[in-house]
Motif scaffolding. Structure first.
Motif, mmCIF file in Angstrom:
data_model
loop_
_atom_site.group_PDB
_atom_site.id
_atom_site.type_symbol
_atom_site.label_atom_id
_atom_site.label_comp_id
_atom_site.label_asym_id
_atom_site.label_seq_id
_atom_site.Cartn_x
_atom_site.Cartn_y
_atom_site.Cartn_z
ATOM 1 N N ASP A 179 43.588 46.802 44.139
ATOM 2 C CA ASP A 179 44.406 45.765 43.486
ATOM 3 C C ASP A 179 45.508 46.339 42.615
ATOM 4 O OD1 ASP A 179 42.796 43.758 44.586
ATOM 5 O OD2 ASP A 179 41.360 43.893 42.925
ATOM 6 N N THR A 180 45.665 47.629 42.599
ATOM 7 C CA THR A 180 46.648 48.260 41.706
ATOM 8 C C THR A 180 47.836 48.809 42.495
ATOM 9 O OG1 THR A 180 45.362 50.308 41.815
ATOM 10 C CG2 THR A 180 44.942 48.829 39.950
ATOM 11 N N GLN A 195 48.795 43.852 40.360
ATOM 12 C CA GLN A 195 48.772 43.104 41.608
ATOM 13 C C GLN A 195 48.458 44.031 42.775
ATOM 14 O OE1 GLN A 195 52.587 41.233 41.955
ATOM 15 N NE2 GLN A 195 52.252 39.841 40.211
ATOM 16 N N GLY A 196 47.863 43.441 43.798
ATOM 17 C CA GLY A 196 47.569 44.146 45.039
ATOM 18 C C GLY A 196 48.136 43.399 46.227
ATOM 19 N N PHE A 202 37.868 41.261 29.498
ATOM 20 C CA PHE A 202 37.632 40.278 30.555
ATOM 21 C C PHE A 202 38.766 40.355 31.570
ATOM 22 C CE2 PHE A 202 38.265 35.979 32.281
ATOM 23 C CZ PHE A 202 37.026 35.788 32.885
ATOM 24 N N THR A 203 38.407 40.406 32.852
ATOM 25 C CA THR A 203 39.384 40.511 33.940
ATOM 26 C C THR A 203 39.230 39.316 34.857
ATOM 27 O OG1 THR A 203 39.320 42.924 33.851
ATOM 28 C CG2 THR A 203 40.239 41.920 35.840
ATOM 29 N N GLU A 204 40.334 38.717 35.183
ATOM 30 C CA GLU A 204 40.350 37.558 36.077
ATOM 31 C C GLU A 204 41.318 37.836 37.228
ATOM 32 O OE1 GLU A 204 41.346 32.745 36.048
ATOM 33 O OE2 GLU A 204 41.603 33.975 34.234
ATOM 34 N N CYS A 205 40.833 37.687 38.441
ATOM 35 C CA CYS A 205 41.647 37.931 39.638
ATOM 36 C C CYS A 205 41.780 36.637 40.434
ATOM 37 C CB CYS A 205 41.020 39.007 40.517
ATOM 38 S SG CYS A 205 40.963 40.634 39.731
ATOM 39 N N ARG A 206 42.955 36.435 40.970
ATOM 40 C CA ARG A 206 43.225 35.230 41.744
ATOM 41 C C ARG A 206 43.848 35.642 43.069
ATOM 42 N NH1 ARG A 206 47.234 30.208 40.036
ATOM 43 N NH2 ARG A 206 46.779 28.907 41.882
#
Length: 261
Positions: free
Chosen positions: A28-29, A47-48, A60-64
């Motif tokens: 994702d990096t 972003q990936g 806290f990490t949130e991915c969409r």
């Protein structure tokens, strides 16, 4: 031995390249938020190829994930396609290379078939490496273009909030470059190993001519044509045979019936 070592090393290097391409595609990096002008921030974005993530200062990490395909830029979709094609070709090349290894015998497979499979897998690895390098380079070019456009807009007084929209190279780009290079080098090694797997008799197809007799010597001299119906000179003379007199020019006339008893 050198051919086997080259083939095995090509297989190992290509395996690392294909594995690195898979890892880079899943990371994702690909692009990370640039913190040069704002090192202290409560939110860090990266972003990936498949989703965008936000990491807060609390940990806290949130991915969409990207829920759309047609809404993404065309170059972004091209990078996805290149990485997927490279991974598919690399996996197929690995399966083919396993059966083409010289140290592995499967049934009565000839060396010529192994050489063809080795060459095919090497070409697949080369294409897979080129796809990975091209995809990562295209994405890096997009980042560079957007970075300098954001920098230009910032210095034109469009607001400091644009600073957070700048993205720089992520770790996935470097993994993709290294993986593509490894796959390319492994493919070249496989193509070089193909030459040593070709049997000698198939390389040089020459025809050897052997004489029918064992002790036959060929002498140079004037060629004398004959009709092919002459008798053997050793058995031609016998009882009642008289040699006919020669003429003045040295030729011998044909014997008449009176010369034989």
């Amino acid at each position: 031995m050198s051919t086997t070592i080259c083939q095995v090393m090509g297989f190992l290097v290509s395996s690392l390249g294909v594995g690195g391409s898979i890892m880079a595609t899943a990371m994702d990096t690909w692009s990370t938020q640039d913190l040069y002008d704002n090192p202290v921030t409560a939110v860090f974005q990266y972003q990936g190829l498949w989703r965008s993530c936000v990491r807060q200062s609390s940990g806290f990490t949130e991915c969409r994930p990207y829920f759309t395909i047609l809404g993404l830029p065309a170059m972004f979709q091209a990078v996805r396609a290149l990485m997927i094609v490279g991974i598919v070709l690399g996996i197929l090349g690995l399966f083919m290379c396993i059966f083409a290894l010289k140290c592995i015998r499967i049934g009565s497979m000839e060396d010529t078939a192994k050489a063809n499979m080795t060459l095919t897998s090497g070409i697949m690895f080369i294409i897979a490496g080129l796809c990975a390098i091209t995809g990562v380079s295209v994405f890096a070019n997009m980042l560079v273009t957007n970075f300098w456009m954001s920098t230009t807009n910032m210095y034109q007084g469009m607001g400091m909030q644009n600073v957070q929209n700048r993205y720089t190279f992520g770790s996935a780009l470097f993994v993709g470059w290294v993986a593509g290079g490894l796959a390319l080098v492994g493919g070249i090694m496989m193509c070089l190993a193909c030459k040593g797997l070709i049997p000698e008799e198939s390389r040089y197809k020459a025809v050897s001519y052997n004489a029918s007799g064992r002790n036959i010597s060929y002498r140079t001299g004037p060629y004398k044509a004959g009709s092919g119906y002459e008798a053997d000179p050793k058995t031609r003379k016998g009882v009642g045979y008289e040699e006919a007199p020669r003429s003045e020019d040295g030729r011998r006339p044909y014997p008449s019936k009176h010369d034989y008893v």
